[in-house]
Design a protein around this motif. Structure first.
Motif, PDB file in Angstrom:
ATOM      1  N   SER A 118       0.818  -1.216   0.000  1.00  0.00           N
ATOM      2  CA  SER A 118       0.000   0.000   0.000  1.00  0.00           C
ATOM      3  C   SER A 118       0.852   1.268   0.000  1.00  0.00           C
ATOM      4  CB  SER A 118      -0.941   0.010   1.211  1.00  0.00           C
ATOM      5  OG  SER A 118      -0.210  -0.048   2.419  1.00  0.00           O
ATOM      6  N   ALA A 166      -4.115  -3.809   7.667  1.00  0.00           N
ATOM      7  CA  ALA A 166      -5.514  -4.242   7.543  1.00  0.00           C
ATOM      8  C   ALA A 166      -6.382  -3.192   6.862  1.00  0.00           C
ATOM      9  CB  ALA A 166      -6.063  -4.582   8.921  1.00  0.00           C
ATOM     10  N   ARG A 167      -6.135  -1.906   7.134  1.00  0.00           N
ATOM     11  CA  ARG A 167      -7.011  -0.858   6.592  1.00  0.00           C
ATOM     12  C   ARG A 167      -6.890  -0.711   5.080  1.00  0.00           C
ATOM     13  NH1 ARG A 167      -4.327   4.320   5.940  1.00  0.00           N
ATOM     14  NH2 ARG A 167      -2.127   4.168   6.518  1.00  0.00           N
ATOM     15  N   ASN A 168      -5.827  -1.265   4.488  1.00  0.00           N
ATOM     16  CA  ASN A 168      -5.615  -1.108   3.048  1.00  0.00           C
ATOM     17  C   ASN A 168      -5.856  -2.373   2.240  1.00  0.00           C
ATOM     18  OD1 ASN A 168      -4.816   1.672   3.011  1.00  0.00           O
ATOM     19  ND2 ASN A 168      -2.879   1.059   3.940  1.00  0.00           N
ATOM     20  N   ASP A 220      -8.618  -3.894   1.228  1.00  0.00           N
ATOM     21  CA  ASP A 220      -9.599  -3.766   0.145  1.00  0.00           C
ATOM     22  C   ASP A 220      -9.035  -2.970  -1.027  1.00  0.00           C
ATOM     23  OD1 ASP A 220     -11.440  -5.259   1.526  1.00  0.00           O
ATOM     24  OD2 ASP A 220     -12.562  -3.534   2.304  1.00  0.00           O
ATOM     25  N   ASP A 241      -2.500  -9.374   5.842  1.00  0.00           N
ATOM     26  CA  ASP A 241      -2.240  -8.355   6.858  1.00  0.00           C
ATOM     27  C   ASP A 241      -0.865  -8.662   7.455  1.00  0.00           C
ATOM     28  OD1 ASP A 241      -2.037  -6.795   9.146  1.00  0.00           O
ATOM     29  OD2 ASP A 241      -4.004  -7.326   9.936  1.00  0.00           O
ATOM     30  N   THR A 253      -0.695   5.999   2.343  1.00  0.00           N
ATOM     31  CA  THR A 253      -1.237   5.033   1.392  1.00  0.00           C
ATOM     32  C   THR A 253      -1.124   5.665   0.011  1.00  0.00           C
ATOM     33  OG1 THR A 253      -2.803   4.157   3.019  1.00  0.00           O
ATOM     34  CG2 THR A 253      -3.271   3.711   0.691  1.00  0.00           C
TER      35      THR A 253
END
Length: 330
Positions: free
Chosen positions: A166, A190-192, A194, A206, A323
């Motif tokens: 990311s 984890a937040r990236n 998708d 992750d 990101t």
């Protein structure tokens, strides 16, 4: 233009981070015989920029002299051309890569060599274009020149891992790899997950989970190539996940990784660690700009700052959690 002044950001010595950046008024540069003068519309900040400030990349990359205006990836409009420039004229929209020794990107105007300046189609915004040179070409060169991936899907199938997918380089690496005949596994926070999946990754880990830390493919695949955009991963983590002739392309080589690479070569090990430094060319830059034009590649922009707040973008880049790309616009 040389008699006029422009707003720029510079540093006067090694060290200091964002606090070491100073807003100044300096003369607009004059293009040499093979250079173009640009009105800068967007500049991207790369880790190499603040690593130069820290003195981490001596003697490979260092300012020619202080004070130094940092950043070397820009997009803008040609205002003036040197007497030997043949392919550009005033009014042309371009993307350019500036010399790391001279810098100049964090300013209202900059000069670039004609050979490292390419046309920017109307379909490519200034921000998208300025994001490309270092980050995208690092991914492009690593995949095509070192990994042997053919971006028209004609090559042999390859299993590829992209770490830190990311980040600025990683997001391009995922997209470019998927233009080839590849299966792509990627690691990110984890937040990236998708976002990275949306760009084509077949599997996303992750990096904070046990499997992510161990770089284990969920499908059990062994990697033919690792495009390694992260730092601090020991060879012992890569080795069990590589195919018989697997390569780890280390995009941020340290002294330790250089030593590991040398040992692998000396012992004729089939699994190799390959330290990599990008060489930007006008031809390759034009190629990736056209991929963006054709909709085959996206520049992911994390955030945009005005030049008056350029030090905030610098600090965010140093923090290491962006990101995609950080852009500064005069």
């Amino acid at each position: 233009m040389a008699s006029k002044l422009m707003h720029a950001i510079q540093f006067d010595s090694y060290g200091g981070g964002a606090a070491g950046l100073k807003h100044v008024e300096v003369p607009v540069p004059t293009p040499k015989k093979n250079e173009v003068l640009l009105k800068v519309e967007a500049t991207s900040i790369n880790p190499v920029d603040w690593k130069i400030q820290k003195g981490m990349l001596r003697p490979l990359f260092l300012p020619r002299k202080f004070p130094y205006i940092p950043c070397i990836d820009v997009a803008g409009e040609v205002l003036e051309v040197g007497p030997e420039v043949k392919d550009f004229r005033a009014g042309d929209k371009v993307v350019a890569y500036l010399s790391s020794k001279n810098g100049g990107g964090l300013a209202e105007f900059a000069v670039a060599e004609e050979s490292l300046t390419v046309a920017r189609p109307s379909e490519v915004s200034a921000a998208e274009g300025s994001a490309l040179p270092i980050a995208c070409l690092t991914a492009y060169e690593a995949l095509t020149r070192i990994a042997g991936v053919k971006l028209d899907k004609t090559g042999q199938p390859k299993n590829i891992l992209v770490t830190a997918a990311s980040g600025g380089v990683g997001l391009y690496a995922v997209q470019l790899a998927k233009l080839g005949n590849t299966h792509v596994t990627a690691t990110c926070g984890a937040r990236n997950i998708d976002l990275v999946k949306s760009l084509g990754a077949d599997e996303v880990l992750d990096y904070k989970t046990p499997d992510g830390a161990a770089l284990r493919s969920p499908s059990g695949k062994k990697y033919d190539v690792v495009v390694h955009c992260a730092t601090g991963t020991p060879w012992s983590t890569f080795e069990p996940n590589l195919s018989e002739n697997g390569k780890v392309i280390d995009l941020t080589p340290s002294f330790g990784s250089l030593m590991t690479s040398a040992v692998k070569k000396l012992t004729f090990c089939k699994k190799q660690l390959v330290p990599f430094f990008v060489t930007v060319t006008g031809e390759s830059l034009s190629y990736v700009v056209n991929l963006v034009k054709e909709g085959k590649l996206k520049s992911i922009i994390d955030s945009t700052y005005p030049l008056s707040k350029g030090e905030d973008g610098w600090a965010k880049s140093m923090d290491g959690h962006a990101t995609g790309k950080i852009i500064v616009e005069p």
